[in-house]
Design a protein around this motif. Structure first.
Motif, PDB file in Angstrom:
ATOM      1  N   ILE A   1       0.842  -1.209   0.000  1.00  0.00           N
ATOM      2  CA  ILE A   1       0.000   0.000   0.000  1.00  0.00           C
ATOM      3  C   ILE A   1       0.869   1.249   0.000  1.00  0.00           C
ATOM      4  CG2 ILE A   1      -1.609   1.341   1.399  1.00  0.00           C
ATOM      5  CD1 ILE A   1      -2.962  -1.260   2.206  1.00  0.00           C
ATOM      6  N   LEU A   2       1.927   1.238   0.816  1.00  0.00           N
ATOM      7  CA  LEU A   2       2.825   2.380   0.869  1.00  0.00           C
ATOM      8  C   LEU A   2       3.401   2.686  -0.517  1.00  0.00           C
ATOM      9  CD1 LEU A   2       4.528   4.408   2.641  1.00  0.00           C
ATOM     10  CD2 LEU A   2       6.276   2.625   2.686  1.00  0.00           C
TER      11      LEU A   2
ATOM     12  N   ALA B   1       0.647   8.425   1.508  1.00  0.00           N
ATOM     13  CA  ALA B   1       0.743   6.989   1.743  1.00  0.00           C
ATOM     14  C   ALA B   1       0.712   6.683   3.230  1.00  0.00           C
ATOM     15  CB  ALA B   1       2.038   6.453   1.124  1.00  0.00           C
ATOM     16  N   GLY B   2       1.349   7.533   4.041  1.00  0.00           N
ATOM     17  CA  GLY B   2       1.322   7.334   5.490  1.00  0.00           C
ATOM     18  C   GLY B   2      -0.077   7.461   6.062  1.00  0.00           C
ATOM     19  N   LEU B   3      -0.865   8.389   5.522  1.00  0.00           N
ATOM     20  CA  LEU B   3      -2.243   8.538   5.989  1.00  0.00           C
ATOM     21  C   LEU B   3      -3.075   7.302   5.675  1.00  0.00           C
ATOM     22  CD1 LEU B   3      -2.984  12.246   4.990  1.00  0.00           C
ATOM     23  CD2 LEU B   3      -2.690  11.340   7.301  1.00  0.00           C
ATOM     24  N   VAL B   4      -2.873   6.734   4.494  1.00  0.00           N
ATOM     25  CA  VAL B   4      -3.610   5.526   4.116  1.00  0.00           C
ATOM     26  C   VAL B   4      -3.204   4.360   5.015  1.00  0.00           C
ATOM     27  CG1 VAL B   4      -4.078   3.882   2.266  1.00  0.00           C
ATOM     28  CG2 VAL B   4      -3.851   6.308   1.740  1.00  0.00           C
ATOM     29  N   LEU B   5      -1.909   4.230   5.279  1.00  0.00           N
ATOM     30  CA  LEU B   5      -1.444   3.172   6.186  1.00  0.00           C
ATOM     31  C   LEU B   5      -2.010   3.370   7.584  1.00  0.00           C
ATOM     32  CD1 LEU B   5       2.300   2.507   5.319  1.00  0.00           C
ATOM     33  CD2 LEU B   5       0.325   1.055   4.888  1.00  0.00           C
TER      34      LEU B   5
ATOM     35  N   ILE C   1      -8.925  -4.440  -1.254  1.00  0.00           N
ATOM     36  CA  ILE C   1      -7.573  -4.347  -1.821  1.00  0.00           C
ATOM     37  C   ILE C   1      -7.630  -4.287  -3.344  1.00  0.00           C
ATOM     38  CG2 ILE C   1      -5.353  -5.538  -2.035  1.00  0.00           C
ATOM     39  CD1 ILE C   1      -5.771  -6.599   0.794  1.00  0.00           C
ATOM     40  N   VAL C   2      -8.569  -5.005  -3.957  1.00  0.00           N
ATOM     41  CA  VAL C   2      -8.739  -4.917  -5.409  1.00  0.00           C
ATOM     42  C   VAL C   2      -9.102  -3.491  -5.816  1.00  0.00           C
ATOM     43  CG1 VAL C   2     -10.203  -5.628  -7.331  1.00  0.00           C
ATOM     44  CG2 VAL C   2      -9.312  -7.346  -5.754  1.00  0.00           C
ATOM     45  N   VAL C   3      -9.983  -2.858  -5.051  1.00  0.00           N
ATOM     46  CA  VAL C   3     -10.347  -1.465  -5.346  1.00  0.00           C
ATOM     47  C   VAL C   3      -9.128  -0.558  -5.198  1.00  0.00           C
ATOM     48  CG1 VAL C   3     -11.748   0.493  -4.601  1.00  0.00           C
ATOM     49  CG2 VAL C   3     -12.768  -1.781  -4.731  1.00  0.00           C
ATOM     50  N   LEU C   4      -8.354  -0.755  -4.132  1.00  0.00           N
ATOM     51  CA  LEU C   4      -7.138   0.041  -3.949  1.00  0.00           C
ATOM     52  C   LEU C   4      -6.198  -0.110  -5.144  1.00  0.00           C
ATOM     53  CD1 LEU C   4      -6.272  -0.604  -0.180  1.00  0.00           C
ATOM     54  CD2 LEU C   4      -6.945   1.577  -1.194  1.00  0.00           C
ATOM     55  N   ALA C   5      -6.136  -1.322  -5.682  1.00  0.00           N
ATOM     56  CA  ALA C   5      -5.214  -1.587  -6.785  1.00  0.00           C
ATOM     57  C   ALA C   5      -5.696  -1.023  -8.111  1.00  0.00           C
ATOM     58  CB  ALA C   5      -5.003  -3.098  -6.920  1.00  0.00           C
ATOM     59  N   LEU C   6      -6.992  -1.112  -8.396  1.00  0.00           N
ATOM     60  CA  LEU C   6      -7.481  -0.862  -9.754  1.00  0.00           C
ATOM     61  C   LEU C   6      -8.262   0.439  -9.923  1.00  0.00           C
ATOM     62  CD1 LEU C   6      -8.705  -4.466 -10.657  1.00  0.00           C
ATOM     63  CD2 LEU C   6      -6.481  -3.429 -11.136  1.00  0.00           C
ATOM     64  N   ALA C   7      -8.855   0.951  -8.853  1.00  0.00           N
ATOM     65  CA  ALA C   7      -9.723   2.120  -9.004  1.00  0.00           C
ATOM     66  C   ALA C   7      -8.913   3.421  -8.985  1.00  0.00           C
ATOM     67  CB  ALA C   7     -10.766   2.145  -7.894  1.00  0.00           C
TER      68      ALA C   7
ATOM     69  N   GLN D   1       9.803  -4.575  -9.622  1.00  0.00           N
ATOM     70  CA  GLN D   1      10.166  -5.157 -10.909  1.00  0.00           C
ATOM     71  C   GLN D   1       8.966  -5.314 -11.846  1.00  0.00           C
ATOM     72  OE1 GLN D   1      13.412  -5.567 -11.592  1.00  0.00           O
ATOM     73  NE2 GLN D   1      13.736  -4.731  -9.544  1.00  0.00           N
ATOM     74  N   VAL D   2       7.779  -5.516 -11.308  1.00  0.00           N
ATOM     75  CA  VAL D   2       6.589  -5.738 -12.143  1.00  0.00           C
ATOM     76  C   VAL D   2       5.620  -4.557 -12.038  1.00  0.00           C
ATOM     77  CG1 VAL D   2       4.689  -7.316 -12.681  1.00  0.00           C
ATOM     78  CG2 VAL D   2       6.849  -8.226 -11.776  1.00  0.00           C
ATOM     79  N   GLY D   3       5.378  -4.105 -10.815  1.00  0.00           N
ATOM     80  CA  GLY D   3       4.463  -2.978 -10.618  1.00  0.00           C
ATOM     81  C   GLY D   3       3.698  -3.109  -9.326  1.00  0.00           C
ATOM     82  N   THR D   4       3.196  -1.982  -8.821  1.00  0.00           N
ATOM     83  CA  THR D   4       2.485  -2.010  -7.543  1.00  0.00           C
ATOM     84  C   THR D   4       1.088  -2.616  -7.672  1.00  0.00           C
ATOM     85  OG1 THR D   4       1.724   0.270  -7.893  1.00  0.00           O
ATOM     86  CG2 THR D   4       3.754  -0.037  -6.637  1.00  0.00           C
ATOM     87  N   VAL D   5       0.473  -2.474  -8.845  1.00  0.00           N
ATOM     88  CA  VAL D   5      -0.845  -3.099  -9.035  1.00  0.00           C
ATOM     89  C   VAL D   5      -0.735  -4.625  -8.976  1.00  0.00           C
ATOM     90  CG1 VAL D   5      -2.747  -3.453 -10.650  1.00  0.00           C
ATOM     91  CG2 VAL D   5      -1.836  -1.147 -10.267  1.00  0.00           C
ATOM     92  N   PRO D   6       0.176  -5.252  -9.737  1.00  0.00           N
ATOM     93  CA  PRO D   6       0.354  -6.706  -9.579  1.00  0.00           C
ATOM     94  C   PRO D   6       0.723  -7.106  -8.152  1.00  0.00           C
ATOM     95  CG  PRO D   6       1.422  -5.972 -11.593  1.00  0.00           C
ATOM     96  CD  PRO D   6       1.009  -4.737 -10.857  1.00  0.00           C
TER      97      PRO D   6
END
Length: 407
Positions: free
Chosen positions: A34-35, A48-52, A90-96, A162-167
Motif C-alpha cells: 500500500i505504501l 501513503a502514510g495517511l492511508v497506512l 484491496i482490489v479497489v485500492l489496486a485498480l480504481a 520489478q513488475v508494478g504495484t498493481v500486480p
C-alpha cells in the motif's frame, strides 16, 4: 527437534499450521505494498502514510470485535465474510482511480475486515493436541510465523519494483483468498466450535494475565518496529544490508523459538526472555553510537541475540493467555493482544522516525532498547500475575453452565 517431529505428525497439526501461515502471509506484505502503491499514484509519502494509518486503525479496532464474532456466528462464517470484504477492498485500492480520501476509506475497510486467522488458530490449538504438546505448539507457531516476516517483504518488494504495484496488490489478494480458503476449509474448523461468551465485550481485559499480555505485546512489538526503522536508517533502503540485517533479527527469533520451545514456562519465563531482547538491543544501540561505527556484522550479531528472545516471549504470551481464560473468551483475548501489538508497532515506528530525524539512527535503537527494557521491567514487577505452567496443562478453562436437575 524430535519433539517437534512428533508434534507435526499429530493429526491435523502440520496442515493447520501450513494453512494459517499461508492465510497470514499477506500480513507481511500489505502495508509495504500500500505504501509503495499510494506513493506512486499520488507522489506523496505523506499521503501513503495517511492511508497506512487508516488501515492500521481499522485493523486494531476490528481485531477483538471480529474475534468475538466467531463465538456468535462461527469461525467459518466470520472468516469467509472478512476475507471476501478485505480482498474486495484491496482490489479497489489496486485498480480504481482514487483520490487520497478514497484510498483512506478503502484502506480503513481493508483494515477493519482483516480476517482474524491468528485468533482462530490459537483458539483451535488446544483442541487438536494433548496437554503435553500444547506449550511446544505455541512455541512452534510463534517461531514459524517469522517466516512471514523474512519472506513476505522481500517477495512484495521484488514484485512491486520489478513488475508494478498493481500486480503486487493483486498478489496479496491471491494469497488472501487462496490461503484463507485453505484455512477455512480445514477440517479442524468444522470440528471446533467456540461457545458464545456470556460476559460483556471487553470484560476479558479485566483478567490480569490478558492485560499483562496486551501491555507486554505492545512493548515488545513497539521495540521490534523501532528496530526496523533504525536498521533502514542505518544502512539505507537502496542496498541489501538493511534487508539482510532484519532477516538476521527474524532468524534469531526463529532459532530462539525452536531452541527454547520445550522449556517449561514458570512465572519468570517472560522476564528472562524479554531481558535477552533488551540486552541485544542495548548492544545494538552502542554499535551505532558515536563511539563505534555501525557495521552490518556487529549490528546483526546484536539483533541475533535480541531476536532469540522474541518468539519465546510470544510463546509465553500465547500459552499463559490460553491457560487463564475460558475457552469462549480465548478468541477475543487474542484479538485484544493483537490490537496491543498493532498499536505498539505504530507507536514504535513513529517514535523511531522522529528520533531518526532529530538525532539519527542511534536514537531509534535507543528507543527500541527502551521499549524492551520497559517490557522486562513490567514482567518483573508483575511476576506474580504470570501463571506457573511447569507441569500444568495450558488448555483454556472449560466453559460450564448450570445443569437442570429434576427433583
Amino acid at each position: 527437534m524430535a519433539g517437534y517431529r512428533e508434534l507435526l505428525r499429530t493429526r491435523g497439526v502440520a496442515r493447520i499450521i501450513a494453512a494459517q501461515l499461508t492465510a497470514r502471509f499477506p500480513n507481511g506484505m500489505t502495508s509495504l505494498a500500500i505504501l509503495l502503491h499510494v506513493e506512486q499514484q499520488t507522489g506523496s509519502y505523506g499521503a501513503a502514510g495517511l492511508v497506512l494509518a487508516a488501515a492500521s486503525i481499522g485493523q486494531a479496532t476490528a481485531g477483538p470485535v471480529t474475534s468475538r464474532w466467531m463465538g456468535i456466528w462461527g469461525m467459518r462464517r466470520v472468516l469467509t465474510i472478512t476475507t471476501a470484504v478485505c480482498a474486495a477492498a484491496i482490489v479497489v485500492l489496486a485498480l480504481a482511480p482514487l483520490n487520497i480520501v478514497g484510498y483512506m476509506i478503502f484502506g480503513l475497510i481493508a483494515g477493519l475486515s482483516t480476517p482474524p486467522v491468528q485468533s482462530a488458530v490459537r483458539t483451535i490449538y488446544p483442541k487438536i493436541v494433548n496437554s503435553r504438546q500444547l506449550t511446544p505448539l505455541f512455541s512452534l507457531d510463534a517461531s514459524l510465523q517469522e517466516i512471514i516476516w523474512i519472506l513476505a517483504p522481500v517477495v512484495i518488494t521484488l514484485v512491486a519494483t520489478q513488475v508494478g504495484t498493481v500486480p503486487a496488490l493483486l498478489l496479496i489478494v491471491v494469497f488472501l483468498v487462496g490461503g484463507g480458503t485453505w484455512f477455512i476449509l480445514s477440517p479442524e474448523l468444522g470440528r471446533v466450535r467456540i461457545p458464545r461468551s456470556r460476559r460483556g465485550f471487553g470484560r476479558v481485559l479485566g483478567k490480569p494475565v490478558v492485560l499483562l499480555a496486551t501491555v507486554i505485546g505492545f512493548l515488545l512489538i513497539g521495540g521490534a518496529s523501532a528496530v526496523e526503522a533504525a536498521v533502514v536508517a542505518t544502512f539505507g533502503h537502496g542496498g541489501l544490508e538493511a534487508g539482510l540485517v532484519l532477516a538476521v533479527f527474524s532468524v534469531g527469533s526463529l532459532i530462539g523459538g525452536l531452541a527454547f520451545g520445550h522449556i517449561p514456562m514458570g512465572p519468570w519465563a517472560m522476564a528472562r526472555r524479554l531481558t535477552a531482547v533488551a540486552v541485544g538491543l542495548v548492544a545494538a544501540s552502542f554499535f551505532v553510537s558515536d563511539i563505534t561505527p555501525a557495521t552490518p556484522w556487529w549490528v546483526s550479531a546484536c539483533l541475533l541475540v535480541a531476536g532469540a528472545g522474541v518468539a519465546p516471549a510470544l510463546a509465553v504470551m500465547f500459552a499463559m493467555t490460553s491457560a487463564s481464560v475460558k475457552f469462549s473468551e480465548t478468541a477475543e483475548a487474542y484479538g485484544w493482544i493483537g490490537t496491543g501489538q498493532l498499536i505498539g508497532a505504530a507507536l514504535g515506528s513513529a517514535v523511531a522516525g522522529f528520533l531518526i530525524d532529530g538525532v539519527g539512527p542511534a536514537g531509534a535503537y535507543a528507543a527500541a532498547a527502551a521499549f524492551a527494557i520497559l517490557g522486562a521491567l513490567v514482567a518483573t514487577a508483575f511476576v506474580r500475575g504470570f501463571p506457573d505452567l511447569r507441569g500444568r496443562d495450558a488448555s483454556p478453562i472449560p466453559d460450564t453452565e448450570p445443569v437442570p436437575v429434576i427433583t
